[in-house]
Scaffold this motif. Structure first.
Motif, PDB file in Angstrom:
ATOM      1  N   HIS A  49       0.836  -1.204   0.000  1.00  0.00           N
ATOM      2  CA  HIS A  49       0.000   0.000   0.000  1.00  0.00           C
ATOM      3  C   HIS A  49       0.869   1.252   0.000  1.00  0.00           C
ATOM      4  CE1 HIS A  49      -3.372   2.641   0.765  1.00  0.00           C
ATOM      5  NE2 HIS A  49      -2.695   3.169   1.777  1.00  0.00           N
ATOM      6  N   GLY A  50       1.955   1.225   0.754  1.00  0.00           N
ATOM      7  CA  GLY A  50       2.841   2.386   0.861  1.00  0.00           C
ATOM      8  C   GLY A  50       3.484   2.752  -0.467  1.00  0.00           C
ATOM      9  N   VAL A  51       4.007   1.747  -1.183  1.00  0.00           N
ATOM     10  CA  VAL A  51       4.666   2.045  -2.465  1.00  0.00           C
ATOM     11  C   VAL A  51       3.643   2.432  -3.536  1.00  0.00           C
ATOM     12  CG1 VAL A  51       6.752   0.678  -2.035  1.00  0.00           C
ATOM     13  CG2 VAL A  51       4.754  -0.427  -3.072  1.00  0.00           C
ATOM     14  N   THR A  52       2.467   1.813  -3.473  1.00  0.00           N
ATOM     15  CA  THR A  52       1.409   2.164  -4.428  1.00  0.00           C
ATOM     16  C   THR A  52       0.974   3.614  -4.228  1.00  0.00           C
ATOM     17  OG1 THR A  52       0.612  -0.119  -4.439  1.00  0.00           O
ATOM     18  CG2 THR A  52      -0.895   1.552  -5.271  1.00  0.00           C
ATOM     19  N   SER A  53       0.825   4.022  -2.979  1.00  0.00           N
ATOM     20  CA  SER A  53       0.411   5.394  -2.668  1.00  0.00           C
ATOM     21  C   SER A  53       1.459   6.401  -3.128  1.00  0.00           C
ATOM     22  CB  SER A  53       0.169   5.547  -1.163  1.00  0.00           C
ATOM     23  OG  SER A  53      -0.880   4.706  -0.734  1.00  0.00           O
ATOM     24  N   LEU A  54       2.727   6.079  -2.919  1.00  0.00           N
ATOM     25  CA  LEU A  54       3.790   6.994  -3.332  1.00  0.00           C
ATOM     26  C   LEU A  54       3.816   7.151  -4.845  1.00  0.00           C
ATOM     27  CD1 LEU A  54       6.198   8.806  -2.934  1.00  0.00           C
ATOM     28  CD2 LEU A  54       7.643   6.773  -2.677  1.00  0.00           C
ATOM     29  N   LEU A  55       3.672   6.046  -5.572  1.00  0.00           N
ATOM     30  CA  LEU A  55       3.679   6.135  -7.029  1.00  0.00           C
ATOM     31  C   LEU A  55       2.475   6.945  -7.518  1.00  0.00           C
ATOM     32  CD1 LEU A  55       4.993   5.520  -9.688  1.00  0.00           C
ATOM     33  CD2 LEU A  55       3.952   3.243  -9.657  1.00  0.00           C
ATOM     34  N   GLN A  74       7.631  11.791   2.106  1.00  0.00           N
ATOM     35  CA  GLN A  74       7.331  10.560   1.384  1.00  0.00           C
ATOM     36  C   GLN A  74       8.583   9.699   1.225  1.00  0.00           C
ATOM     37  OE1 GLN A  74       4.300   9.517   0.674  1.00  0.00           O
ATOM     38  NE2 GLN A  74       3.501  11.400   1.573  1.00  0.00           N
ATOM     39  N   GLY A  75       9.730  10.356   1.033  1.00  0.00           N
ATOM     40  CA  GLY A  75      10.995   9.625   0.944  1.00  0.00           C
ATOM     41  C   GLY A  75      11.302   8.884   2.228  1.00  0.00           C
ATOM     42  N   GLU A  76      10.962   9.507   3.346  1.00  0.00           N
ATOM     43  CA  GLU A  76      11.170   8.850   4.639  1.00  0.00           C
ATOM     44  C   GLU A  76      10.260   7.631   4.776  1.00  0.00           C
ATOM     45  OE1 GLU A  76      10.389  11.922   7.452  1.00  0.00           O
ATOM     46  OE2 GLU A  76      12.217  13.044   6.971  1.00  0.00           O
ATOM     47  N   LYS A  77       9.027   7.773   4.297  1.00  0.00           N
ATOM     48  CA  LYS A  77       8.089   6.641   4.347  1.00  0.00           C
ATOM     49  C   LYS A  77       8.572   5.496   3.450  1.00  0.00           C
ATOM     50  CE  LYS A  77       3.793   9.198   5.282  1.00  0.00           C
ATOM     51  NZ  LYS A  77       2.448   9.538   4.751  1.00  0.00           N
ATOM     52  N   LEU A  78       9.201   5.861   2.336  1.00  0.00           N
ATOM     53  CA  LEU A  78       9.681   4.848   1.395  1.00  0.00           C
ATOM     54  C   LEU A  78      10.729   3.949   2.042  1.00  0.00           C
ATOM     55  CD1 LEU A  78       9.742   3.655  -1.459  1.00  0.00           C
ATOM     56  CD2 LEU A  78      11.374   5.445  -2.089  1.00  0.00           C
ATOM     57  N   VAL A  79      11.555   4.530   2.900  1.00  0.00           N
ATOM     58  CA  VAL A  79      12.585   3.740   3.582  1.00  0.00           C
ATOM     59  C   VAL A  79      11.947   2.583   4.351  1.00  0.00           C
ATOM     60  CG1 VAL A  79      14.367   3.795   5.369  1.00  0.00           C
ATOM     61  CG2 VAL A  79      14.199   5.675   3.725  1.00  0.00           C
ATOM     62  N   ALA A  80      10.787   2.851   4.943  1.00  0.00           N
ATOM     63  CA  ALA A  80      10.088   1.811   5.713  1.00  0.00           C
ATOM     64  C   ALA A  80       9.524   0.717   4.816  1.00  0.00           C
ATOM     65  CB  ALA A  80       8.966   2.439   6.535  1.00  0.00           C
ATOM     66  N   CYS A  81       9.420   0.983   3.515  1.00  0.00           N
ATOM     67  CA  CYS A  81       8.883   0.000   2.575  1.00  0.00           C
ATOM     68  C   CYS A  81       9.970  -0.906   1.994  1.00  0.00           C
ATOM     69  CB  CYS A  81       8.172   0.704   1.420  1.00  0.00           C
ATOM     70  SG  CYS A  81       6.757   1.711   1.905  1.00  0.00           S
ATOM     71  N   GLU A  82      11.230  -0.548   2.228  1.00  0.00           N
ATOM     72  CA  GLU A  82      12.326  -1.318   1.647  1.00  0.00           C
ATOM     73  C   GLU A  82      12.431  -2.704   2.301  1.00  0.00           C
ATOM     74  OE1 GLU A  82      15.769   1.050   2.235  1.00  0.00           O
ATOM     75  OE2 GLU A  82      15.169   2.582   0.761  1.00  0.00           O
ATOM     76  N   PRO A  83      12.729  -3.738   1.517  1.00  0.00           N
ATOM     77  CA  PRO A  83      12.964  -5.063   2.111  1.00  0.00           C
ATOM     78  C   PRO A  83      14.140  -5.003   3.082  1.00  0.00           C
ATOM     79  CG  PRO A  83      12.711  -5.221  -0.270  1.00  0.00           C
ATOM     80  CD  PRO A  83      12.820  -3.762   0.050  1.00  0.00           C
ATOM     81  N   PRO A  84      14.133  -5.814   4.120  1.00  0.00           N
ATOM     82  CA  PRO A  84      15.247  -5.803   5.082  1.00  0.00           C
ATOM     83  C   PRO A  84      16.580  -6.077   4.385  1.00  0.00           C
ATOM     84  CG  PRO A  84      13.421  -7.161   5.869  1.00  0.00           C
ATOM     85  CD  PRO A  84      13.108  -6.805   4.459  1.00  0.00           C
ATOM     86  N   GLU A  85      17.620  -5.378   4.822  1.00  0.00           N
ATOM     87  CA  GLU A  85      18.940  -5.558   4.206  1.00  0.00           C
ATOM     88  C   GLU A  85      19.415  -7.006   4.295  1.00  0.00           C
ATOM     89  OE1 GLU A  85      22.007  -2.906   5.373  1.00  0.00           O
ATOM     90  OE2 GLU A  85      20.781  -1.102   5.096  1.00  0.00           O
ATOM     91  N   ALA A  86      19.029  -7.685   5.354  1.00  0.00           N
ATOM     92  CA  ALA A  86      19.476  -9.069   5.554  1.00  0.00           C
ATOM     93  C   ALA A  86      18.819 -10.040   4.583  1.00  0.00           C
ATOM     94  CB  ALA A  86      19.199  -9.498   6.998  1.00  0.00           C
ATOM     95  N   ASP A  87      17.730  -9.610   3.962  1.00  0.00           N
ATOM     96  CA  ASP A  87      17.017 -10.493   3.037  1.00  0.00           C
ATOM     97  C   ASP A  87      17.642 -10.363   1.646  1.00  0.00           C
ATOM     98  OD1 ASP A  87      15.294 -11.957   1.501  1.00  0.00           O
ATOM     99  OD2 ASP A  87      13.454 -10.999   2.237  1.00  0.00           O
ATOM    100  N   ASP A  88      18.383 -11.374   1.234  1.00  0.00           N
ATOM    101  CA  ASP A  88      19.051 -11.349  -0.066  1.00  0.00           C
ATOM    102  C   ASP A  88      18.366 -12.302  -1.048  1.00  0.00           C
ATOM    103  OD1 ASP A  88      21.035 -10.318  -1.779  1.00  0.00           O
ATOM    104  OD2 ASP A  88      22.240 -12.137  -1.539  1.00  0.00           O
ATOM    105  N   SER A  89      17.110 -12.631  -0.782  1.00  0.00           N
ATOM    106  CA  SER A  89      16.366 -13.520  -1.673  1.00  0.00           C
ATOM    107  C   SER A  89      16.112 -12.822  -3.004  1.00  0.00           C
ATOM    108  CB  SER A  89      15.030 -13.906  -1.039  1.00  0.00           C
ATOM    109  OG  SER A  89      14.190 -12.760  -0.915  1.00  0.00           O
ATOM    110  N   PHE A  90      15.779 -13.597  -4.021  1.00  0.00           N
ATOM    111  CA  PHE A  90      15.484 -13.009  -5.322  1.00  0.00           C
ATOM    112  C   PHE A  90      14.279 -12.070  -5.221  1.00  0.00           C
ATOM    113  CE2 PHE A  90      13.294 -12.936  -9.423  1.00  0.00           C
ATOM    114  CZ  PHE A  90      14.326 -12.466 -10.227  1.00  0.00           C
ATOM    115  N   GLY A  91      13.268 -12.491  -4.465  1.00  0.00           N
ATOM    116  CA  GLY A  91      12.074 -11.668  -4.302  1.00  0.00           C
ATOM    117  C   GLY A  91      12.394 -10.316  -3.691  1.00  0.00           C
ATOM    118  N   ALA A  92      13.271 -10.325  -2.675  1.00  0.00           N
ATOM    119  CA  ALA A  92      13.656  -9.066  -2.025  1.00  0.00           C
ATOM    120  C   ALA A  92      14.436  -8.178  -2.986  1.00  0.00           C
ATOM    121  CB  ALA A  92      14.479  -9.361  -0.781  1.00  0.00           C
ATOM    122  N   ARG A  93      15.258  -8.792  -3.807  1.00  0.00           N
ATOM    123  CA  ARG A  93      16.080  -7.999  -4.729  1.00  0.00           C
ATOM    124  C   ARG A  93      15.230  -7.313  -5.793  1.00  0.00           C
ATOM    125  NH1 ARG A  93      20.905 -11.901  -6.540  1.00  0.00           N
ATOM    126  NH2 ARG A  93      21.718  -9.986  -7.498  1.00  0.00           N
TER     127      ARG A  93
END
Length: 204
Positions: A49-55, A74-93
């Motif tokens: 929802h967060g990324v959809t709203s920003l776009l 909005q840029g600050e909110k976007l940070v909260a939408c980022e996948p966790p740095e520890a998640d290196d899965s293809f989906g996260a990338r």
């Protein structure tokens, strides 16, 4: 060697006005959105929802010249939408590709476009390259095979056609309400991402 869309393509991207560049980037971001939605849906992470709203706000800023939107917030909110740095899965990338593209859009709203449209173009291409490599698995034996497989793949052919169509549209069309509506529809791509993936769209 990175995949090329077409000779001179990136030079044309650098020549766009900030508004044209933003329209190009927003359209590519729209097409990346299902990848993020799928990551959020399957991994139960992120904030679709967060990324959809920003776009949606980015499109609003293109359509309403005097739109009062606090894009720093909005840029600050976007940070909260980022996948966790520890998640290196293809989906996260591939989900991270979208948040990086949206971050580039926000940056252009407060300054010159510079390399931003080139970066977003390469983000979309890079996700496809990774997807093709992952799908091929152990069938790739050297760089020549890798390049041939990527260059001739249907997804990459589709990406070239798509990015060229978007660039030609932002270069030649009046970016009025109707022009922007057509660009957004092009980016939505009937719900399919640059990887040919689709996901639930109940947040629209």
């Amino acid at each position: 060697m990175p995949t090329m869309i077409a000779p001179g393509f990136e030079k044309r991207l650098r020549a766009l006005s900030p508004r044209q560049a933003l329209a190009f980037m927003a359209t590519l971001s729209e097409r990346l959105m299902p990848n993020y939605r799928l990551y959020a849906e399957i991994g139960e992470a992120g904030d679709a929802h967060g990324v959809t709203s920003l776009l949606a706000l980015i499109w609003e800023s293109l359509g309403v010249r005097d739109a009062r939107i606090d894009f720093e917030r909005q840029g600050e909110k976007l940070v909260a939408c980022e996948p966790p740095e520890a998640d290196d899965s293809f989906g996260a990338r591939i989900a991270r590709d979208l948040t990086l593209a949206l971050s580039a859009c926000v940056d252009v709203l407060s300054g010159p476009a510079g390399e931003a449209p080139v970066d977003v173009s390469r983000l979309s291409i890079g996700g496809i390259e990774r997807f093709i490599e992952m799908s091929a698995g152990d069938d790739i034996h050297d760089d020549a095979e890798r390049e041939a497989l990527i260059d001739g793949h249907e997804l990459m052919s589709d990406e070239r056609s798509f990015q060229l169509a978007v660039l030609e549209a932002v270069e030649t069309q009046t970016l009025d309400r109707e022009g922007l509506r057509e660009l957004r529809a092009l980016g939505k791509n009937e719900g399919f991402s640059n990887l040919g993936l689709t996901a639930d769209q109940t947040d629209d």
